[in-house]
Enzyme design. Sequence first.
Site, mmCIF file in Angstrom:
data_model
loop_
_atom_site.group_PDB
_atom_site.id
_atom_site.type_symbol
_atom_site.label_atom_id
_atom_site.label_comp_id
_atom_site.label_asym_id
_atom_site.label_seq_id
_atom_site.Cartn_x
_atom_site.Cartn_y
_atom_site.Cartn_z
ATOM 1 N N SER A 154 46.643 46.775 32.799
ATOM 2 C CA SER A 154 46.392 45.575 33.609
ATOM 3 C C SER A 154 47.715 45.074 34.214
ATOM 4 O O SER A 154 48.448 45.876 34.795
ATOM 5 C CB SER A 154 45.710 44.514 32.742
ATOM 6 O OG SER A 154 45.197 43.468 33.522
ATOM 7 N N ARG A 224 40.027 30.432 30.586
ATOM 8 C CA ARG A 224 39.811 31.570 29.697
ATOM 9 C C ARG A 224 38.358 32.031 29.695
ATOM 10 O O ARG A 224 38.078 33.238 29.649
ATOM 11 C CB ARG A 224 40.240 31.187 28.278
ATOM 12 C CG ARG A 224 40.158 32.315 27.273
ATOM 13 C CD ARG A 224 41.062 33.475 27.646
ATOM 14 N NE ARG A 224 41.240 34.402 26.543
ATOM 15 C CZ ARG A 224 42.054 35.430 26.550
ATOM 16 N NH1 ARG A 224 42.793 35.683 27.607
ATOM 17 N NH2 ARG A 224 42.160 36.228 25.514
ATOM 18 N N ASP A 318 35.100 48.936 34.861
ATOM 19 C CA ASP A 318 36.094 47.887 35.112
ATOM 20 C C ASP A 318 35.889 47.370 36.534
ATOM 21 O O ASP A 318 36.152 48.094 37.498
ATOM 22 C CB ASP A 318 37.498 48.470 34.932
ATOM 23 C CG ASP A 318 38.601 47.425 35.127
ATOM 24 O OD1 ASP A 318 38.310 46.280 35.526
ATOM 25 O OD2 ASP A 318 39.771 47.769 34.854
ATOM 26 N N HIS A 351 36.998 45.937 32.005
ATOM 27 C CA HIS A 351 38.455 45.899 32.031
ATOM 28 C C HIS A 351 39.043 45.961 30.620
ATOM 29 O O HIS A 351 40.084 46.568 30.393
ATOM 30 C CB HIS A 351 38.903 44.628 32.740
ATOM 31 C CG HIS A 351 40.377 44.552 33.013
ATOM 32 N ND1 HIS A 351 41.031 45.469 33.805
ATOM 33 C CD2 HIS A 351 41.321 43.667 32.600
ATOM 34 C CE1 HIS A 351 42.322 45.150 33.863
ATOM 35 N NE2 HIS A 351 42.519 44.072 33.146
ATOM 36 N N ASP A 352 38.372 45.320 29.686
ATOM 37 C CA ASP A 352 38.847 45.286 28.295
ATOM 38 C C ASP A 352 38.952 46.667 27.663
ATOM 39 O O ASP A 352 39.559 46.808 26.594
ATOM 40 C CB ASP A 352 37.896 44.439 27.438
ATOM 41 C CG ASP A 352 38.428 43.025 27.240
ATOM 42 O OD1 ASP A 352 39.520 42.721 27.761
ATOM 43 O OD2 ASP A 352 37.757 42.235 26.555
#
Lengths: 374, 374
Positions: A154, A224, A318, A351-352
Site C-alpha cells: 500500500s 477509520r 483489491d 486491499h487487506d
Amino acid sequence: MSHATPDNLVCPQTAHFSAPLELQSGGTLPDWDLVYETHGTLNADASNAILVCHALSGNHHIAGYHHPQDKKPGWWDNMIGVGKPIDTRKFFVVGVNNLGGCHGSTGPSSINPATGKAWGAQFPMVTVIDWTHAQAQLADRLGIRQFAAIIGGSLGGMQALQWSITYPDRLRHCLVIAAAPYLTAQNIAFNDVARQAILTDPDFHDGNYYAFGSTPRRGLRLARMLGHITYLSDDAMGSKFGRVLRHGSFAYHHEVEFEIESYLRYQGDKFAETFDANTYLLMTKALDYFDPAQHAESLAAALGPARASFLVISFTTDWRFAPERSREIVRALLDNGRDVSYAEIESTHGHDAFLMPHAHYHALIRAYMDRINL
Amino acid sequence: MSHATPDNLVCPQTAHFSAPLELQSGGTLPDWDLVYETHGTLNADASNAILVCHALSGNHHIAGYHHPQDKKPGWWDNMIGVGKPIDTRKFFVVGVNNLGGCHGSTGPSSINPATGKAWGAQFPMVTVIDWTHAQAQLADRLGIRQFAAIIGGSLGGMQALQWSITYPDRLRHCLVIAAAPYLTAQNIAFNDVARQAILTDPDFHDGNYYAFGSTPRRGLRLARMLGHITYLSDDAMGSKFGRVLRHGSFAYHHEVEFEIESYLRYQGDKFAETFDANTYLLMTKALDYFDPAQHAESLAAALGPARASFLVISFTTDWRFAPERSREIVRALLDNGRDVSYAEIESTHGHDAFLMPHAHYHALIRAYMDRINL
C-alpha cells in the site's frame, strides 16, 4: 495469551538527527527522531539489509513482541521472522516509523523545540520523498549503503517505489505490493471525506487539540470506519457479515442492527483511542501527493533512473488499488527494460490481503527472497 | 435563466389523511400528509396513471417548474414531459414525497400533533412497505385503482418492486432501475458511516436539533460527500476530475488541493443547507431494512405474488447497485414465469446514470412506455 518468547522480543530504538531536514513542502524539521526496530543480524559487508515500509496506520513494529505480556505481535509478523518468507536468519530487517507518525518518530504530537509545545497544526506536511530522505539517513547511521531489498504494501509499496527513483543505487530489489503509481480522483475523494471528518470535528481545534486536552475522536472514528470499507472487498464483507442481524430481528432504532455496523463502529472506536488525528491527516495527504510522474512526461520517464529488480504484486479483489494500478507500474518498468516479476494473487480479502498469510502470496515472496544474492 | 414556461409549471398539492397509519416498525402516524404533483391528465377509466418513486434525496418534484423563476426543473425532467420517454400526453404521472421526507410529506421536521413540536427523534422509522401503503391511499384518493406502471430508480426502484409484491393487482408494469433486491454488507457499511457522521455531530442533539435552532450540518455534509463517491464511477470521477489541481501546484495545506475535493465539499455544503438530517437517517435506514426475501425461502418465493410485467435496467459502471444485483431480481422474476425485459446499459456514469439523458437508456424506456396499453 501472548506468544512472546525470549527469542521474539524486540526492542525499539530511537535515532536522533540534529541536522535540519528540508522538506518537499518547503518546511523544515530543525531536528528529528526516527524510531525503528531491527530483526536478524547485519552481515559483515552489510549486504543483507531489508527495509520494510509501513502503510497508512502502520509503524516500525513489524514483527515479534515488545513486551512479554503483549497480546499481539508486530503488524507483519506472519511475513518476517525465523523461517518466514522474509527470513531473519538470512536478512537484517529494519522497520521504521515514518516522520509525521505517532509511534515515536517526530510527528505532530512531538514537542516543537521552538515553542516547547506539541507541534500540532504547525507540523509541516511530509511526503513519500521526504520519507525516503529520512530513511536514507537512518541507513547511513546503521552502516547500510545499499539495501538488499526495500519492501512495502500500500503506501509502503509507494515508498519502496520512490526509493528506486530517489536512491537508485541504494537498493538491489524493490517489492511493491498492493500499491498504485498515484491516487485516482476516487482515492483522493475517500481521503478527503476522512480528513473533513477530522478537520470539522469541534474537538480538532485547528489541530492544536493537545493543548485542549481533547482529541477529535468522532472524526477519527469516522475516518477509520470509512477506511475499513475500502480495505475490504464487497465479497469479503458479504461472506463475513452479510445481512446478519445483531439481535435476530429489526429493532428499528439507530443502535446496531447489523453485525457489519457493530464491526465497523468497534474498529473506529478502537482506532480513535490509539491513533493521532494529525498523523492520520498527514499520512492521507502523503498518499494524495504521491505521484512520481507529476513532473515527468510519463510514469515510464519518471521510473527511468530506477536500477533495482522488481517484484510487483496485486490482489484480485483489491478495489482500493486494483490490479490494473499495479500493471501500470509494471508496464512503466518494462518500458525501461527493468527486471520485473508481476503476480496477481487470487484473494477474496480486498486491499487487506497484503497483510494476510495467503499461501500463494507468501510462497511467492519466500521464493523471491530466497533468490536474493547477498 | 429559467426554462419555465406557462406549459411546464406544476403546482404541488397536499393530501391529508386523518386515519392513523400503522407502520412496520410498530409505530403509528396519527394523521399524515403526502405532498405530490401530477403531470398530464388522468383518462376517463383511470388506466393511464404512472407512479414515479423517488430515491434517497429525491422528492415529489419530478418534472417541470414550481415557479417561473426556478432555475432548475424537477429531478427527472429529462424523462417526464411532453414528447419525453414518459410522455405526459399519454400518461398521467404522479410524483409523491415519501413519508419521513423533508419536502412537504409528514416527516421528522413536521409538527407532532401530540406535542405541538417537531417530531425530531420521536418520528417513527418508516420502511419501503410503509411507503407503498401510504402511496396506495393516495392512489385511492386520486381515483387510481391500478397504475399503468410504477417506476423508480435506486431506492425508488425498490419501492416499485415492493409494490408488485404488496399490491400485485394495482400495477400492470413495473420499471425497476439501478436497484437491488437488498443491501449488501458494504452498502450497509457506507450507510452506517453516513449515519454515524450525523448521529455523532454535537449539533444533532439526539435528533431534536430543531428545538436548539441548530442543524447537524457537519455530519450531513460528510454523509453527502461520501454518498456522492458511491454514486459516481471511479472512471467518471477520473475523466471529470482526475488529479487536476485547483491552483496548478501543491500548496501543502488542508484547503482544496484537487478539484475533486472542491467538487465534493461543494456538494456536501449545498446539501447540508437544504436537506433534513433526520430524513437522511430515515431514508438510509429504509434502504437497509428493504429485503423482500427476509422472511421468505428465496427472492423468487418473495416475488411469487407479483403479477406485473417488468422492465429491469442496470448500468455497467454502477458499483453501488451493480448489474449483478439487477440480474438477481431478473432471475427471481423468471423463476416465477413473469414477463421480464432486462437491459444492462453501457454507461460511464456509475449509479447516477439512472438520472442522465443517456440515448440508449431513454430509447429503451420510451419504447417500453409506448407499448403499454391503456
